[in-house]
Design a protein around this motif. Structure first.
Motif, PDB file in Angstrom:
ATOM      1  N   ASP A  57      10.849 -18.135  -4.450  1.00  0.00           N
ATOM      2  CA  ASP A  57       9.647 -17.362  -4.137  1.00  0.00           C
ATOM      3  C   ASP A  57       9.778 -15.949  -4.726  1.00  0.00           C
ATOM      4  N   PRO A  58       8.971 -15.609  -5.725  1.00  0.00           N
ATOM      5  CA  PRO A  58       9.141 -14.306  -6.382  1.00  0.00           C
ATOM      6  C   PRO A  58       8.904 -13.125  -5.431  1.00  0.00           C
ATOM      7  N   GLU A  59       8.012 -13.278  -4.468  1.00  0.00           N
ATOM      8  CA  GLU A  59       7.721 -12.183  -3.539  1.00  0.00           C
ATOM      9  C   GLU A  59       8.918 -11.925  -2.603  1.00  0.00           C
ATOM     10  N   ILE A  60       9.536 -13.013  -2.125  1.00  0.00           N
ATOM     11  CA  ILE A  60      10.727 -12.868  -1.282  1.00  0.00           C
ATOM     12  C   ILE A  60      11.852 -12.208  -2.092  1.00  0.00           C
ATOM     13  N   ALA A  61      12.029 -12.638  -3.332  1.00  0.00           N
ATOM     14  CA  ALA A  61      13.091 -12.066  -4.176  1.00  0.00           C
ATOM     15  C   ALA A  61      12.847 -10.574  -4.403  1.00  0.00           C
ATOM     16  N   ARG A  62      11.584 -10.207  -4.664  1.00  0.00           N
ATOM     17  CA  ARG A  62      11.252  -8.803  -4.914  1.00  0.00           C
ATOM     18  C   ARG A  62      11.555  -7.943  -3.680  1.00  0.00           C
ATOM     19  N   ARG A  63      11.188  -8.482  -2.527  1.00  0.00           N
ATOM     20  CA  ARG A  63      11.395  -7.754  -1.274  1.00  0.00           C
ATOM     21  C   ARG A  63      12.888  -7.547  -1.003  1.00  0.00           C
ATOM     22  N   ILE A  64      13.683  -8.582  -1.220  1.00  0.00           N
ATOM     23  CA  ILE A  64      15.128  -8.479  -0.976  1.00  0.00           C
ATOM     24  C   ILE A  64      15.749  -7.475  -1.947  1.00  0.00           C
ATOM     25  N   GLN A  65      15.273  -7.519  -3.192  1.00  0.00           N
ATOM     26  CA  GLN A  65      15.776  -6.585  -4.198  1.00  0.00           C
ATOM     27  C   GLN A  65      15.470  -5.130  -3.803  1.00  0.00           C
ATOM     28  N   LEU A  66      14.263  -4.914  -3.301  1.00  0.00           N
ATOM     29  CA  LEU A  66      13.842  -3.576  -2.877  1.00  0.00           C
ATOM     30  C   LEU A  66      14.703  -3.096  -1.696  1.00  0.00           C
ATOM     31  N   LEU A  67      14.879  -3.983  -0.711  1.00  0.00           N
ATOM     32  CA  LEU A  67      15.608  -3.619   0.509  1.00  0.00           C
ATOM     33  C   LEU A  67      17.099  -3.400   0.265  1.00  0.00           C
ATOM     34  N   ARG A  68      17.630  -4.050  -0.779  1.00  0.00           N
ATOM     35  CA  ARG A  68      19.056  -3.904  -1.103  1.00  0.00           C
ATOM     36  C   ARG A  68      19.389  -2.461  -1.468  1.00  0.00           C
ATOM     37  N   SER A  69      18.433  -1.722  -1.987  1.00  0.00           N
ATOM     38  CA  SER A  69      18.695  -0.358  -2.448  1.00  0.00           C
ATOM     39  C   SER A  69      17.668   0.604  -1.849  1.00  0.00           C
ATOM     40  N   HIS A  70      17.765   0.795  -0.523  1.00  0.00           N
ATOM     41  CA  HIS A  70      17.012   1.830   0.209  1.00  0.00           C
ATOM     42  C   HIS A  70      15.516   1.602   0.327  1.00  0.00           C
ATOM     43  N   GLY A  71      15.001   0.492  -0.230  1.00  0.00           N
ATOM     44  CA  GLY A  71      13.548   0.318  -0.260  1.00  0.00           C
ATOM     45  C   GLY A  71      12.907   1.151  -1.346  1.00  0.00           C
ATOM     46  N   ILE A  72      13.757   1.571  -2.313  1.00  0.00           N
ATOM     47  CA  ILE A  72      13.282   2.455  -3.386  1.00  0.00           C
ATOM     48  C   ILE A  72      12.984   1.652  -4.652  1.00  0.00           C
ATOM     49  N   THR A  73      11.853   1.941  -5.275  1.00  0.00           N
ATOM     50  CA  THR A  73      11.553   1.345  -6.582  1.00  0.00           C
ATOM     51  C   THR A  73      11.407   2.436  -7.639  1.00  0.00           C
ATOM     52  N   ARG A  74      11.821   2.099  -8.853  1.00  0.00           N
ATOM     53  CA  ARG A  74      11.643   2.980 -10.017  1.00  0.00           C
ATOM     54  C   ARG A  74      10.719   2.319 -11.039  1.00  0.00           C
ATOM     55  N   ASP A  75      10.133   1.188 -10.638  1.00  0.00           N
ATOM     56  CA  ASP A  75       9.276   0.435 -11.554  1.00  0.00           C
ATOM     57  C   ASP A  75       7.819   0.876 -11.369  1.00  0.00           C
TER      58      ASP A  75
END
Ligand SMILES: *Cc1c(COP(=O)(O)O)cnc(C)c1O
Length: 391
Positions: free
Chosen positions: A203-221
């Motif tokens: 599930d791409p949405e679940i993967a994106r969320r886990i990726q975001l949460l792994r690093s402070h909930g911060i995105t640079r994209d």
């Protein structure tokens, strides 16, 4: 001394780590993505997110599956405590499903009974169910998926033991029957990164969320930003995340170890077969692997047919006194004071977990365990216990 499990590092593994240490990146470099890609290719799933432990992976997976305070999460009564703790981190309540006598995995019959009873009584149903691939043997994932479709819960598979195992011809973590599958890379597990873990999902949405949460909930994209301002320095914290990142030098080890995984599984299988040939089936219940699946044999668990906990404890003590570091995987989670003091759980509701707890013993198993060592374990285990003065 024979430990119950240990890592296997060769010169290629060590060279890979040294190369990473000499590179510009100790963390957040190219090796994290490379390890994730290699894992997703191996598993046959779309997305893998690597983190600093399986415990972190379970926590992030629970959040991504929507677990919140007041929700209910069910897991298997016999597992490492982390399988249940992940739900507690989210403020959810935990309940347990009894195990199957043969496989030590979550009993589908008991799961179905609990679901039916909750529905009949108008009690809350679980938001997420966490089956565990105990000892390396996959749980009954097809049946659990069917129940999830009927009762509306998500499936989070704790496959910390089962990297390299298969079910119905598919690798565990291929994503056919779970929403997220979690692996551990602790040194006693199938491959190691020192500490480490991963979530696998389609599930791409679940993967994106886990990726975001792994690093402070911060995105640079910029594509993901709520209010991008075009500046090169701009980044956004979108929710309350964590620092659960894995390092580049750990992933260098993971990439190298993953290449050796199939040989590790093969060696473990050989150890298991040797035990099963040498141990007396009149005294011990030997581990059974169901015909539609393969186990990665993270653990080799025997059960004393006597189901006498005093005898089990005596054998345990005498093995340890002989330098053979047997173990008990696991104390039923509801028996730990953190859980038992809630008064929510009665051992009598988990008769198979209790039987298991009274009779189980994990024997040493790891890739480089030699036949002579296996024979030493079997002979120490076969000594008549009356002759020992342990207690
Ligand atoms: C080892 C293990 C974990 C936790 O793994 P870590 O990587 O040490 O956090 C979780 N669940 C099970 C079943 C395990 O055996």
């Amino acid at each position: 001394m024979i430990p119950y499990g240990k890592q296997n590092l060769n010169s290629a593994d060590i060279a890979a780590v040294i190369e990473a240490l000499n590179s510009p990146y100790l963390t957040q470099g190219p090796r994290v993505g490379e390890f994730e890609k290699d894992l997703s290719t191996y598993l046959g799933c779309k997305h893998v997110v690597a983190v600093n432990s399986a415990t972190s992976a379970l926590h992030l997976a629970c959040i991504a599956l929507g677990v919140e305070a007041g929700d209910l999460v069910w897991t298997s009564a016999i597992s490492f405590a982390a399988s249940a703790n992940a739900a507690r981190y989210c403020g959810a309540d935990v309940d347990f499903v009894d195990i199957d006598y043969e496989t030590f995995n979550m009993s589908v019959g008991d799961l179905e009974r609990k679901l039916r009873e909750a529905e009949d009584h108008g009690s809350p149903l679980p938001k997420v169910v966490i089956p565990v691939a105990m000892a390396g043997q996959p749980a009954d994932m097809q049946e659990i998926r069917e129940l999830s479709n009927r009762y509306g819960f998500k499936v989070l598979e704790d496959a910390s033991h089962a990297l390299g195992a298969t079910l119905g011809g598919y690798r565990v973590g291929g994503g056919s029957w779970s929403d997220v599958t979690v692996f551990s890379f602790h040194p006693v597990k199938m491959i190691t990164t020192g500490e480490g873990g991963a979530c696998a999902t389609n599930d791409p949405e679940i993967a994106r969320r886990i990726q975001l949460l792994r690093s402070h909930g911060i995105t640079r994209d910029p594509a993901e930003m709520e209010s991008p301002n075009g500046a090169a320095w701009y980044y956004e914290q979108q929710e309350l995340g964590f620092n659960y990142r894995i390092t580049d030098f750990q992933c260098a080890l993971g990439i190298s170890q993953l290449r050796r995984l199939d040989s590790f599984v093969e060696s473990r299988l050989l150890v298991a077969e040797t035990y099963s040939q040498l141990l007396d089936p009149d005294v011990f219940e030997l581990p059974q692997v169901l015909p539609d699946r393969t186990s990665s044999f993270h653990l080799y668990v025997v059960r004393l047919k006597s189901e006498n906990p005093v005898e089990r404890n005596q054998r345990f003590e005498s093995m340890r006194a002989n330098g053979i570091l047997v173990n008990l995987h696991y104390i039923p989670i509801y028996r730990h004071p953190y859980y038992s003091r809630t008064g929510l759980y009665s051992p009598s509701n988990f008769p198979e977990a209790e039987r298991y707890f009274a009779s189980a013993l994990s024997l040493p198993i790891y890739p480089e365990l030699q036949r002579t060592q296996i024979e030493a374990v079997v002979s120490a285990l076969s000594e008549p216990i009356g002759h020992q003065t342990i207690f």
